[in-house]
Design a protein around this motif. Structure first.
Motif, PDB file in Angstrom:
ATOM      1  N   ASP A  84       7.996 -28.082  17.624  1.00 17.90           N
ATOM      2  CA  ASP A  84       8.536 -29.315  18.205  1.00 17.90           C
ATOM      3  C   ASP A  84       9.423 -30.010  17.187  1.00 17.90           C
ATOM      4  O   ASP A  84       9.281 -29.811  15.978  1.00 17.90           O
ATOM      5  CB  ASP A  84       7.418 -30.257  18.691  1.00 17.90           C
ATOM      6  N   PHE A  85      10.354 -30.803  17.676  1.00 15.47           N
ATOM      7  CA  PHE A  85      11.095 -31.698  16.779  1.00 15.47           C
ATOM      8  C   PHE A  85      11.085 -33.135  17.320  1.00 15.47           C
ATOM      9  O   PHE A  85      12.061 -33.864  17.212  1.00 15.47           O
ATOM     10  CB  PHE A  85      12.511 -31.202  16.451  1.00 15.47           C
ATOM     11  N   CYS A  86       9.922 -33.506  17.857  1.00 16.10           N
ATOM     12  CA  CYS A  86       9.754 -34.867  18.370  1.00 16.10           C
ATOM     13  C   CYS A  86       8.534 -35.554  17.751  1.00 16.10           C
ATOM     14  O   CYS A  86       8.013 -36.514  18.301  1.00 16.10           O
ATOM     15  CB  CYS A  86       9.639 -34.855  19.890  1.00 16.10           C
ATOM     16  N   SER A  87       8.080 -35.055  16.587  1.00 14.11           N
ATOM     17  CA  SER A  87       6.947 -35.656  15.886  1.00 14.11           C
ATOM     18  C   SER A  87       7.415 -36.227  14.554  1.00 14.11           C
ATOM     19  O   SER A  87       8.117 -35.540  13.796  1.00 14.11           O
ATOM     20  CB  SER A  87       5.847 -34.619  15.625  1.00 14.11           C
ATOM     21  N   LYS A  88       7.014 -37.463  14.255  1.00 10.56           N
ATOM     22  CA  LYS A  88       7.495 -38.105  13.032  1.00 10.56           C
ATOM     23  C   LYS A  88       6.833 -37.548  11.772  1.00 10.56           C
ATOM     24  O   LYS A  88       7.344 -37.734  10.668  1.00 10.56           O
ATOM     25  CB  LYS A  88       7.290 -39.614  13.121  1.00 10.56           C
ATOM     26  N   LYS A  89       5.687 -36.880  11.929  1.00 13.24           N
ATOM     27  CA  LYS A  89       5.054 -36.239  10.789  1.00 13.24           C
ATOM     28  C   LYS A  89       5.563 -34.808  10.684  1.00 13.24           C
ATOM     29  O   LYS A  89       5.433 -34.023  11.620  1.00 13.24           O
ATOM     30  CB  LYS A  89       3.530 -36.241  10.932  1.00 13.24           C
ATOM     31  N   SER A  90       6.122 -34.471   9.532  1.00 11.32           N
ATOM     32  CA  SER A  90       6.695 -33.142   9.329  1.00 11.32           C
ATOM     33  C   SER A  90       5.624 -32.185   8.798  1.00 11.32           C
ATOM     34  O   SER A  90       5.031 -32.431   7.745  1.00 11.32           O
ATOM     35  CB  SER A  90       7.863 -33.223   8.347  1.00 11.32           C
ATOM     36  N   GLU A  91       5.375 -31.103   9.540  1.00 16.76           N
ATOM     37  CA  GLU A  91       4.403 -30.094   9.128  1.00 16.76           C
ATOM     38  C   GLU A  91       4.945 -28.708   9.460  1.00 16.76           C
ATOM     39  O   GLU A  91       5.596 -28.521  10.485  1.00 16.76           O
ATOM     40  CB  GLU A  91       3.069 -30.273   9.851  1.00 16.76           C
ATOM     41  N   ARG A  92       4.630 -27.752   8.594  1.00 13.98           N
ATOM     42  CA  ARG A  92       5.065 -26.381   8.847  1.00 13.98           C
ATOM     43  C   ARG A  92       4.097 -25.418   8.163  1.00 13.98           C
ATOM     44  O   ARG A  92       4.044 -25.357   6.922  1.00 13.98           O
ATOM     45  CB  ARG A  92       6.486 -26.162   8.321  1.00 13.98           C
ATOM     46  N   VAL A  93       3.325 -24.700   8.946  1.00 12.73           N
ATOM     47  CA  VAL A  93       2.264 -23.855   8.404  1.00 12.73           C
ATOM     48  C   VAL A  93       2.208 -22.527   9.151  1.00 12.73           C
ATOM     49  O   VAL A  93       2.300 -22.489  10.383  1.00 12.73           O
ATOM     50  CB  VAL A  93       0.886 -24.550   8.514  1.00 12.73           C
ATOM     51  N   THR A  94       2.046 -21.446   8.395  1.00  7.92           N
ATOM     52  CA  THR A  94       1.730 -20.132   8.948  1.00  7.92           C
ATOM     53  C   THR A  94       0.323 -19.771   8.483  1.00  7.92           C
ATOM     54  O   THR A  94       0.021 -19.834   7.283  1.00  7.92           O
ATOM     55  CB  THR A  94       2.729 -19.071   8.457  1.00  7.92           C
ATOM     56  N   TYR A  95      -0.548 -19.415   9.433  1.00  6.71           N
ATOM     57  CA  TYR A  95      -1.951 -19.134   9.102  1.00  6.71           C
ATOM     58  C   TYR A  95      -2.383 -17.831   9.764  1.00  6.71           C
ATOM     59  O   TYR A  95      -2.200 -17.642  10.975  1.00  6.71           O
ATOM     60  CB  TYR A  95      -2.852 -20.268   9.581  1.00  6.71           C
ATOM     61  N   LEU A  96      -2.921 -16.922   8.971  1.00  3.82           N
ATOM     62  CA  LEU A  96      -3.409 -15.645   9.462  1.00  3.82           C
ATOM     63  C   LEU A  96      -4.906 -15.541   9.197  1.00  3.82           C
ATOM     64  O   LEU A  96      -5.351 -15.719   8.049  1.00  3.82           O
ATOM     65  CB  LEU A  96      -2.700 -14.476   8.774  1.00  3.82           C
ATOM     66  N   GLU A  97      -5.667 -15.256  10.235  1.00  6.94           N
ATOM     67  CA  GLU A  97      -7.113 -15.049  10.102  1.00  6.94           C
ATOM     68  C   GLU A  97      -7.405 -13.581  10.385  1.00  6.94           C
ATOM     69  O   GLU A  97      -7.057 -13.063  11.452  1.00  6.94           O
ATOM     70  CB  GLU A  97      -7.862 -15.941  11.088  1.00  6.94           C
ATOM     71  N   ALA A  98      -8.058 -12.916   9.421  1.00  5.94           N
ATOM     72  CA  ALA A  98      -8.257 -11.473   9.527  1.00  5.94           C
ATOM     73  C   ALA A  98      -9.721 -11.095   9.293  1.00  5.94           C
ATOM     74  O   ALA A  98     -10.570 -11.943   9.001  1.00  5.94           O
ATOM     75  CB  ALA A  98      -7.357 -10.761   8.524  1.00  5.94           C
ATOM     76  N   GLN A  99     -10.017  -9.816   9.412  1.00  5.51           N
ATOM     77  CA  GLN A  99     -11.386  -9.322   9.260  1.00  5.51           C
ATOM     78  C   GLN A  99     -11.977  -9.638   7.896  1.00  5.51           C
ATOM     79  O   GLN A  99     -13.154 -10.010   7.780  1.00  5.51           O
ATOM     80  CB  GLN A  99     -11.423  -7.807   9.472  1.00  5.51           C
ATOM     81  N   ASN A 100     -11.157  -9.501   6.850  1.00  5.45           N
ATOM     82  CA  ASN A 100     -11.666  -9.640   5.480  1.00  5.45           C
ATOM     83  C   ASN A 100     -11.343 -10.977   4.832  1.00  5.45           C
ATOM     84  O   ASN A 100     -11.691 -11.192   3.664  1.00  5.45           O
ATOM     85  CB  ASN A 100     -11.109  -8.517   4.595  1.00  5.45           C
ATOM     86  N   GLY A 101     -10.666 -11.858   5.537  1.00  4.36           N
ATOM     87  CA  GLY A 101     -10.308 -13.139   4.936  1.00  4.36           C
ATOM     88  C   GLY A 101      -9.193 -13.817   5.690  1.00  4.36           C
ATOM     89  O   GLY A 101      -8.924 -13.514   6.863  1.00  4.36           O
ATOM     90  N   SER A 102      -8.515 -14.728   5.011  1.00  6.65           N
ATOM     91  CA  SER A 102      -7.436 -15.487   5.648  1.00  6.65           C
ATOM     92  C   SER A 102      -6.347 -15.798   4.627  1.00  6.65           C
ATOM     93  O   SER A 102      -6.571 -15.716   3.408  1.00  6.65           O
ATOM     94  CB  SER A 102      -7.969 -16.804   6.230  1.00  6.65           C
ATOM     95  N   ILE A 103      -5.197 -16.148   5.150  1.00  7.65           N
ATOM     96  CA  ILE A 103      -4.085 -16.531   4.286  1.00  7.65           C
ATOM     97  C   ILE A 103      -3.301 -17.652   4.965  1.00  7.65           C
ATOM     98  O   ILE A 103      -3.066 -17.618   6.174  1.00  7.65           O
ATOM     99  CB  ILE A 103      -3.181 -15.309   3.973  1.00  7.65           C
ATOM    100  N   LYS A 104      -2.944 -18.652   4.178  1.00  5.50           N
ATOM    101  CA  LYS A 104      -2.225 -19.820   4.683  1.00  5.50           C
ATOM    102  C   LYS A 104      -0.977 -20.053   3.846  1.00  5.50           C
ATOM    103  O   LYS A 104      -1.043 -20.107   2.623  1.00  5.50           O
ATOM    104  CB  LYS A 104      -3.122 -21.058   4.610  1.00  5.50           C
ATOM    105  N   TRP A 105       0.150 -20.171   4.534  1.00  4.05           N
ATOM    106  CA  TRP A 105       1.419 -20.522   3.880  1.00  4.05           C
ATOM    107  C   TRP A 105       1.811 -21.905   4.380  1.00  4.05           C
ATOM    108  O   TRP A 105       2.187 -22.057   5.529  1.00  4.05           O
ATOM    109  CB  TRP A 105       2.475 -19.477   4.207  1.00  4.05           C
TER     110      TRP A 105
END
Length: 328
Positions: A239-260
């Motif tokens: 979206d580009f209609c929210s005043k709070k700027s957020e940008r996250v990529t999140y992967l949840e996997a069998q052995n763990g997780s990773i967040k960018w």
């Protein structure tokens, strides 16, 4: 960072909006030996002399006669393919800012573009691919230590009026349907991330909405759900209609997780049974564009395959078409 070993004699920028200005500044700072030209409909006397541009025209034929060695196309998406075909037809390589085109583009023109790209380099500008974090995610997936990816979320939220400083956002490409605006096309970086990291995407549902906050005629909210060849569940929220700027990529996997966290510039990797790994990233995002431009020049000089090419762009447009079909 990639080695900046090659510099074309003449580089033409098509379009002189905010992204065109950014490319000119980066070229002048990092490849000062190159002459930079601009194709723009703006009045010449309104372009500040600080850019030190060697050639300016509002005529495509004049620009071709200037004989640039490389072209960066960053005008509205509705013009991308036509301009690219013109330059490729006279053997001038092009970097096309995302998206490749709008979903209304004719298949015949896309076929022509793909044919021309086989003999002259075409790079599509999905710039997040040139971030250190992207390589980290891709390596983590390729080496298998995360295991099967069970769920992936791609989230990008911002406030359109803040995108271009004091310029009226309602007159920008982003907010006009006729120029290829809307959150789905403008924020398609996240679709490219999902596709390039997790394989072919198959959408199951799509919600495209206009919040009514911005007085524009395009969608400013996008919610996509699906799966891919490498992930059971994929969620893309834009979206580009929210005043709070957020940008996250999140992967949840069998052995763990990773967040960018793209906005706050860090990566967190958590493999179960091991200490959590946290990597701080460069604050200045210009390095992405510098790496992308360098790769473009490398494609020209070394005749290597572009990291993101015409076929990749067509795949993204096909996903966007599907999102339109499924939207309710």
């Amino acid at each position: 960072m990639l080695k900046k070993y090659y510099s074309p004699e003449k580089i033409l920028i098509c379009g002189f909006g905010s992204i065109g200005e950014r490319y000119v500044k980066l070229l002048k700072e990092n490849w000062p030996e190159s002459k930079v030209g601009v194709l723009t409909s703006k009045e010449i006397n309104k372009i500040p002399s600080l850019f030190k541009i060697e050639f300016i025209s509002d005529n495509l034929s004049d620009c071709i006669r200037w004989k640039p060695n490389a072209v960066i196309i960053c005008n509205p998406a509705t013009f991308h393919v036509d301009y690219a075909i013109e330059f490729l037809s006279v053997n001038i390589p092009v970097l096309i800012e995302k998206p490749l085109c709008t979903e209304e583009e004719q298949d015949s023109k896309l076929n022509t573009l793909e044919t021309l790209s086989k003999s002259c380099p075409v790079l599509l500008g999905y710039v997040l691919r040139y971030d250190k974090a992207y390589s980290f995610l891709k390596d983590s997936l390729d080496n298998g230590d995360l295991g099967e990816v069970l769920k992936a979320k791609f989230y990008c939220s911002s406030w359109l009026p803040d995108w271009r400083g004091n310029k009226d956002y309602r007159k920008s490409v982003s907010s006009q349907k006729i120029l290829g605006g809307g959150a789905l096309l403008e924020l398609s970086h996240e679709i490219d991330l999902a596709q390039s990291l997790l394989g072919q995407i198959y959408l199951s549902s799509s919600i495209l909405k206009n919040s009514g906050k911005l007085d524009i005629d395009v969608e400013d909210i996008v919610l996509l759900r699906g799966r891919s060849t490498k992930c059971k569940q994929i969620f893309i929220e834009l979206d580009f209609c929210s005043k709070k700027s957020e940008r996250v990529t999140y992967l949840e996997a069998q052995n763990g997780s990773i967040k960018w966290d793209i906005e706050n510039r860090y990566i967190e990797k958590n493999i179960y049974g091991k200490d959590k790994e946290r990597i701080l990233l460069e604050k200045d995002t210009n390095h992405r564009f510098i790496n992308q431009i360098t790769h473009f020049f490398e494609c020209i000089n070394e005749n290597i395959t572009p990291l993101c090419g015409v076929k990749d762009g067509v795949i993204i447009i096909d996903i966007i078409k599907k999102a339109r079909e499924l939207s309710f």
